[in-house]
Enzyme design. Structure first.
Site, PDB file in Angstrom:
ATOM      1  N   HIS B  16      52.389   9.389  19.142  1.00 57.30           N
ATOM      2  CA  HIS B  16      51.195  10.127  19.538  1.00 57.30           C
ATOM      3  C   HIS B  16      50.561  10.802  18.339  1.00 57.30           C
ATOM      4  O   HIS B  16      50.958  10.539  17.209  1.00 57.30           O
ATOM      5  CB  HIS B  16      51.547  11.116  20.643  1.00 57.30           C
ATOM      6  CG  HIS B  16      51.935  10.423  21.912  1.00 57.30           C
ATOM      7  ND1 HIS B  16      52.376  11.077  23.010  1.00 57.30           N
ATOM      8  CD2 HIS B  16      51.948   9.109  22.230  1.00 57.30           C
ATOM      9  CE1 HIS B  16      52.644  10.195  23.969  1.00 57.30           C
ATOM     10  NE2 HIS B  16      52.400   8.993  23.508  1.00 57.30           N
ATOM     11  N   ALA B  17      49.595  11.653  18.613  1.00 61.29           N
ATOM     12  CA  ALA B  17      48.726  12.138  17.545  1.00 61.29           C
ATOM     13  C   ALA B  17      49.440  12.447  16.231  1.00 61.29           C
ATOM     14  O   ALA B  17      49.131  11.863  15.209  1.00 61.29           O
ATOM     15  CB  ALA B  17      47.943  13.346  18.024  1.00 61.29           C
TER      16      ALA B  17
END
Lengths: 608, 89
Positions: B16-17
């Protein structure tokens, strides 16, 4: 294409009055884009333009990041992701490929590609990734602004008198907006106590909210009539409708002026000699003019969030001090009650990345935030204390839910006082301290809190939302939001009794204090101070001057014996009508249908 | 040099980010080309948008293809990142 004539939208009346003027669509999502065909030779030029926009956006993000890290804010990580999104080769290659194939101007191509990504991301199964949609659209918006040659953060200035039409207005929108030429607000979402409603009331302009489709239906330049009394918006009215509303608008202005001339600077004193204070809620220092012109007895709630919003840095002690000092000096000899920073819930700071739990009314906000960030809190307390040397300044803490929290806040204040004394800086050593009673737990233990402070101010907007578990911004549950729910009235009664038993006074700064049928009830319950938008001051003084405290007490007693909000409202409306009827038969004035409670035919012909 | 490896993501943040951002940075630092496959989808490991679109959460398997002079070093760092069960800052 223009809208048809006389199209009517119905919403929630959020701030009274009538406005007539052209629509000005306002919103972050709104870009005017043209799909312009380009030739083969133009392609390199468009690509260069795209690169330039990317470079500018990069500089902008770097600058934001730098400003944040200077302030020691830990979470500038989000900008790292934004920078990567900005430089994302998949996105850039997609734009260039489409540009070459479809040959439209780069603004259009980019917006289409962006839309494609946003759609894809918003449909992702993983909620964390789905939420990145906000980051993509944020970066996308910055790029698009540069492509269109618009500057980010350019505060809105209206060139001609206009009506703002927005999906929703955030506190930072309204804080940066120039108030000149602003006629009214119209929004898709929100309820009676949403931020838009509160701001509109304090600016004394009409507002209709919760219209759902306003931004889709209303076009730039459409002529609008905003009926803030009925909650109606009429798009492109015909001349007959226009004339009718113009007349109504003129009449309202005359009536308000009459009421003002009638009450003037007389005190808010009942017929049997009980005096209360009628003060104002303000959001911006510029409203002090209105406070003075409406003969308000000081400021019962000075919201300080405006100082922090719509900017990249935090306000310095000096800047805050200047604002507080000027307001205090101008309203002297009356009081100004300054509420410490009430951020969170629906109000955010752009300087500090707000964790998600601040978006909740139940989360990390107001005093909870301030106690966790003494660096920010102390600067404000110093500024308020310094201003207390120049006027009658009082301090109020928002969102207190237990005694410990209050004690903690007071000990920070004591610390700051000690610092100032050491530095030989003048301030009022006996500055009065109050708490807002807006969390149900605070109302229930108000006997304990009363021993710690000099006054209470009941914040009904949050008190109602917390007690009844009704999100005040959600139009779907708005019907449940009732200030006249017995649970609320009982909490108010308890709070006032506990305060008086401990020898302190109680005010109210929520919307409830300005609602006409409720004034007599609150007076009868023993409320000592009403703090309302400046424009409502004469109305409240007028009612108070026309009842006796004994009568009000009886009305309150009877109302609390009833079983439901409906019954209570009906009872109070009837009693209010009787009181106003009586004023008319006394030939006092003929302005009472301002309230909407009086049948027109009963209006007296005589002028007061 | 070209190396391929199947990695099971142990990082609780998944790809994820934050980890996705670090992955892009690793690929850029070593100047390698990086392809990541999950199921039938192949994305450019230098595109954060692409990586995010894989929706590779904790426990999912990705097929990593690294190509370039420093492929080995790059892969080592990538493994460290994805197989680390501690969330990264």
């Amino acid at each position: 294409m223009r809208n048809q004539l006389n199209k009517v939208l119905e919403g929630i009346p959020a701030s009274p009055g009538i406005a007539i003027g052209p629509a000005y669509p306002y919103g972050k999502e709104r870009f005017v884009l043209y799909r312009k065909k380009i030739s083969e030779e133009d392609v390199p030029k468009e690509i260069a333009k795209f690169e330039e926009a990317l470079i500018k956006t990069r500089q902008e993000i770097l600058e934001l990041q730098r400003n944040l890290s200077q302030k020691g804010a830990a979470s500038d990580k989000i900008f790292e992701v934004h920078l990567l999104l900005l430089e994302d080769r998949m996105l850039i290659e997609d734009v260039i490929k489409e540009l070459k194939e479809r040959k439209f101007c780069v603004e259009y191509i980019f917006s289409q590609v962006l839309k494609k990504y946003i759609n894809a991301f918003s449909q992702m199964g993983d909620s964390y990734i789905r939420e990145r949609t906000a980051d993509i659209s944020d970066v996308g918006r910055r790029i698009l602004k540069h492509l269109l040659g618009q500057d980010e953060g350019q505060p809105l200035r209206l060139e001609e008198p206009s009506i703002i039409v927005a999906h929703d207005l955030s506190p930072s929108d309204t804080a940066t907006m120039s108030k000149e030429n602003l006629l009214a607000f119209v929004t898709d979402i929100g309820g009676k106590t949403s931020h838009t409603a509160i701001i509109a009331k304090s600016l004394e302009i009409p507002a209709v909210v919760g219209l759902q489709i306003a931004t889709r239906v209303i076009k730039s330049g459409d002529l609008l009539i905003i009926d803030g009394n009925e909650g109606k918006v009429i798009i492109n009215p015909d001349t007959k409708t226009l004339r009718k509303y113009q007349k109504e608008k003129d009449r309202t202005i005359v009536e308000i002026q009459q009421l003002e001339s009638l009450v003037g600077d007389l005190p808010a004193e009942t017929k049997d000699g009980k005096k209360v204070i009628v003060a104002s809620n303000i959001e911006f220092p510029s409203e002090v003019d209105s406070v003075i012109s409406h003969n308000s007895e000081g400021i019962g709630l000075f919201r300080t969030e405006f100082l922090y919003m719509g900017r990249d840095d935090l306000p310095s002690e000096e800047e805050q001090f200047e604002v507080y000092r000027q307001v205090a000096e101008r309203v002297k000899p009356y009081d100004v009650i300054i509420r410490t920073l009430d951020i969170g819930g629906d109000k955010f700071l752009s300087q500090i990345e707000m964790p998600k739990d601040m978006h909740s009314f139940l989360g990390w906000r107001a005093i909870r935030f301030c106690l966790a960030r003494p660096d920010i809190f102390k600067v404000q307390l110093r500024a308020i204390l310094r201003a207390s040397a120049f006027g009658n300044v009082k301090i109020m803490f928002p969102m207190i839910s237990c005694v410990e929290e209050l004690k903690q806040a007071k000990s920070v204040l004591t610390e700051v006082k000690r610092e100032l004394s050491r530095q030989k800086i003048k301030f009022n050593k006996n500055i009065e301290i109050g708490v807002m009673i807006e969390v149900p737990s605070a109302a229930v233990i108000s006997d304990l809190l009363a021993k710690e402070v000099d006054f209470f101010s009941i914040g009904t907007n949050d008190l109602v939302q917390y007690t009844l578990a009704v999100d005040r911004a959600n139009e779907k549950v708005a019907y449940l939001y009732r200030a006249t729910h017995l649970a609320i009235l009982r909490l108010i009664k308890t709070t006032i009794e506990n305060a008086h038993n401990n020898g302190i006074w109680v005010g109210m700064c929520g919307e409830m204090a300005g609602e006409l049928p409720l004034i007599v009830l609150l007076l009868g319950l023993g409320l000592d101070e009403f703090s309302v938008p400046p424009i409502s001051v004469p109305k409240i003084k007028y009612v108070i001057r026309n009842v006796s405290f004994e009568e009000a007490k009886k009305i309150a007693e009877q109302a609390l014996l009833l079983n439901s909000a409906d019954e209570i409202e009906e009872f109070l409306s009837k009693r209010m009508k009787n009181i106003l009827d009586r004023c008319i038969s006394d030939n006092v004035c003929d302005v009472c249908d301002l309230t909407g409670l009086m049948p027109k035919k009963k209006r007296s012909k005589k002028r007061g | 040099m070209r190396i391929e490896k199947v990695i099971k993501i142990k990082n609780p943040q998944g790809l994820h980010a934050r980890p996705a951002a670090l992955l892009v940075q690793i690929a850029n630092k070593y100047g390698v080309s990086l392809k990541i496959k999950k199921g039938k989808t192949v994305v450019d490991g230098k595109s954060i948008m692409g990586i995010l679109m894989l929706e590779a959460g904790e426990g999912s398997q990705v097929h990593v293809v690294v190509e370039g002079e420093s492929a080995e070093e790059a892969l080592r760092e990538i493994e460290e990142l994805l197989e680390n069960a501690e969330p990264v800052e």
